[in-house]
Write an enzyme that holds these catalytic residues in place. Sequence first.
Site, PDB file in Angstrom:
ATOM      1  CD  GLU A  36       4.941  -0.243  -0.157  1.00 50.47           C
ATOM      2  OE1 GLU A  36       4.477  -0.995   0.711  1.00 50.47           O
ATOM      3  OE2 GLU A  36       5.895  -0.581  -0.893  1.00 50.47           O
ATOM      4  CB  THR A 114       3.333  -0.829   3.958  1.00 52.15           C
ATOM      5  OG1 THR A 114       3.243  -1.709   2.853  1.00 52.15           O
ATOM      6  CG2 THR A 114       3.008   0.581   3.497  1.00 52.15           C
ATOM      7  CE  LYS A 197       3.111 -11.915   8.211  1.00 51.54           C
ATOM      8  NZ  LYS A 197       2.552 -11.363   6.983  1.00 51.54           N
ATOM      9  CG  ASP A 198       9.403  -6.798   4.928  1.00 56.24           C
ATOM     10  OD1 ASP A 198       9.759  -7.987   5.176  1.00 56.24           O
ATOM     11  OD2 ASP A 198      10.149  -5.982   4.391  1.00 56.24           O
ATOM     12  CG  MET A 199       4.957  -9.723   2.096  1.00 58.93           C
ATOM     13  SD  MET A 199       3.441  -9.461   1.134  1.00 58.93           S
ATOM     14  CE  MET A 199       3.596 -10.712  -0.130  1.00 58.93           C
ATOM     15  CD  GLU A 200       8.303  -6.656  -0.556  1.00 54.05           C
ATOM     16  OE1 GLU A 200       8.202  -6.017   0.521  1.00 54.05           O
ATOM     17  OE2 GLU A 200       7.334  -7.009  -1.229  1.00 54.05           O
ATOM     18  CG  ASP A 223      -1.266  -5.248   8.118  1.00 50.57           C
ATOM     19  OD1 ASP A 223      -0.644  -4.735   7.152  1.00 50.57           O
ATOM     20  OD2 ASP A 223      -0.929  -6.326   8.636  1.00 50.57           O
TER      21      ASP A 223
END
Lengths: 265, 265
Positions: A36, A114, A197-200, A223
Amino acid sequence: MSPHGDKSDAAEEALVAETEKRPISTILIVIAMQTEALPVVNKFNLTEDPDSVFPKGVPWVRYHGFYKDLHINLVWPGKDSSLGVDCVGTVSASLVAYAAIQALQPDLIINAGTAGGFKAKGAGIGDVYLACDVAYHDRRIPIPMFDLYGVGLRQACVSPNLQKELNLKVGKLSTGNSLDMSPQDEASIIANDATIKDMEGAAVAYVADLLKVPIIFVKAVTDVVDGEKPTAEEFLQNLSAVTAALEEKITQVIEFINGKCLSDL
Amino acid sequence: MSPHGDKSDAAEEALVAETEKRPISTILIVIAMQTEALPVVNKFNLTEDPDSVFPKGVPWVRYHGFYKDLHINLVWPGKDSSLGVDCVGTVSASLVAYAAIQALQPDLIINAGTAGGFKAKGAGIGDVYLACDVAYHDRRIPIPMFDLYGVGLRQACVSPNLQKELNLKVGKLSTGNSLDMSPQDEASIIANDATIKDMEGAAVAYVADLLKVPIIFVKAVTDVVDGEKPTAEEFLQNLSAVTAALEEKITQVIEFINGKCLSDL
């Protein structure tokens, strides 16, 4: 409520007002994955810091450079030294954001990357969102007040002009440490009214809020979470193409920010 | 593999060997909740730092003092400024641990606190465990190598003498950001072969590993996860009594550590 309180509040308000009227000078882009980050690094000819602002031994990487009136810093948590994969997730992101804010004192943070998108909320592959607020979906603490702490809702810096000018989609972002989505995660994501929805995101927002730095979130959809394909497969398939779309939007965001104050965003 | 590699490895080994033979001087106790921290603060007459080693505005608290040959530092992430509850969970714990290690350069970290225990693995209310290793149970990333990164397995500092002398139970610790346990969490906890479950351990371990500081985990069981009672209710019911048991063991651990080197633990 007390005279002291009034005084301190007034002083703080004056400081905030002054900051909002000063052109943005130093920006900090926080990105979790090398894939990214590199398109942005290349686009702005950012170079890796030879004398790291980070402690010896940590894998965190800072790229920086100048573009028009802006000092652009991009930090990435680097690769796990044993496993060779990007240090994704909330802990690494919060640590590198904290250390970078301490070292660089940015005027604005851009958490870019992303995300998964929900087609039920209008998201499609390649869409780039500006998140208006962000919360966690994997911190369930069913004790009064701790439940709200777990959700950890934080607001992005208000930026109606940026959104309008760049024609960005706007939605709520929900963060968790898993790439997949359990039924409990899904219930929390619905409660958060999230489109992406992300992870960070929520972890970087927490650090930005702690250290009083305004933050915006630019997230590109790799996605469709509520679609047919397995998330991991679809994520890997679209990662490269979507990061190109992400770089394009980040470039536009940086062009827009240049010469402006926080209150112009 | 290369001559440079050999030299650097040898130098690092020599440094580690030297560190292990020097008496432990500065210890850093990382605790997530005020209720868990105060009995230890009172026992050792630790005082709050008037000039904080932390940045302005963060809620993190450091208590410190001297006991025999040890400089004891206890850090706690403080209360959430809006909600008034302890800043539990992995992000706050990792941030305060990182900032405290940077400021204090401790010889050893003790991550202490309460935990849920599994009776199927022999845990009961009030048991105090020394965790031998720690991993996450809520970071599911089903992509090769990322899956292992998500689990984030880290080892505690080897301490057979400490364990034997204090007659501590030993078990594996699993960390997640929720107080409850979803079926997905449970599957990961079983895969981690964990006896106890907390909300910070693996994150503090990650920071300790990044900055190369040895760490031990002392965790007291407040609730039986695979028992009859709801976790939140049992946790709140037993918190006060169990923190007394925890303080007693931490006191014994500190007594044992005093005058010893890492290799004596």
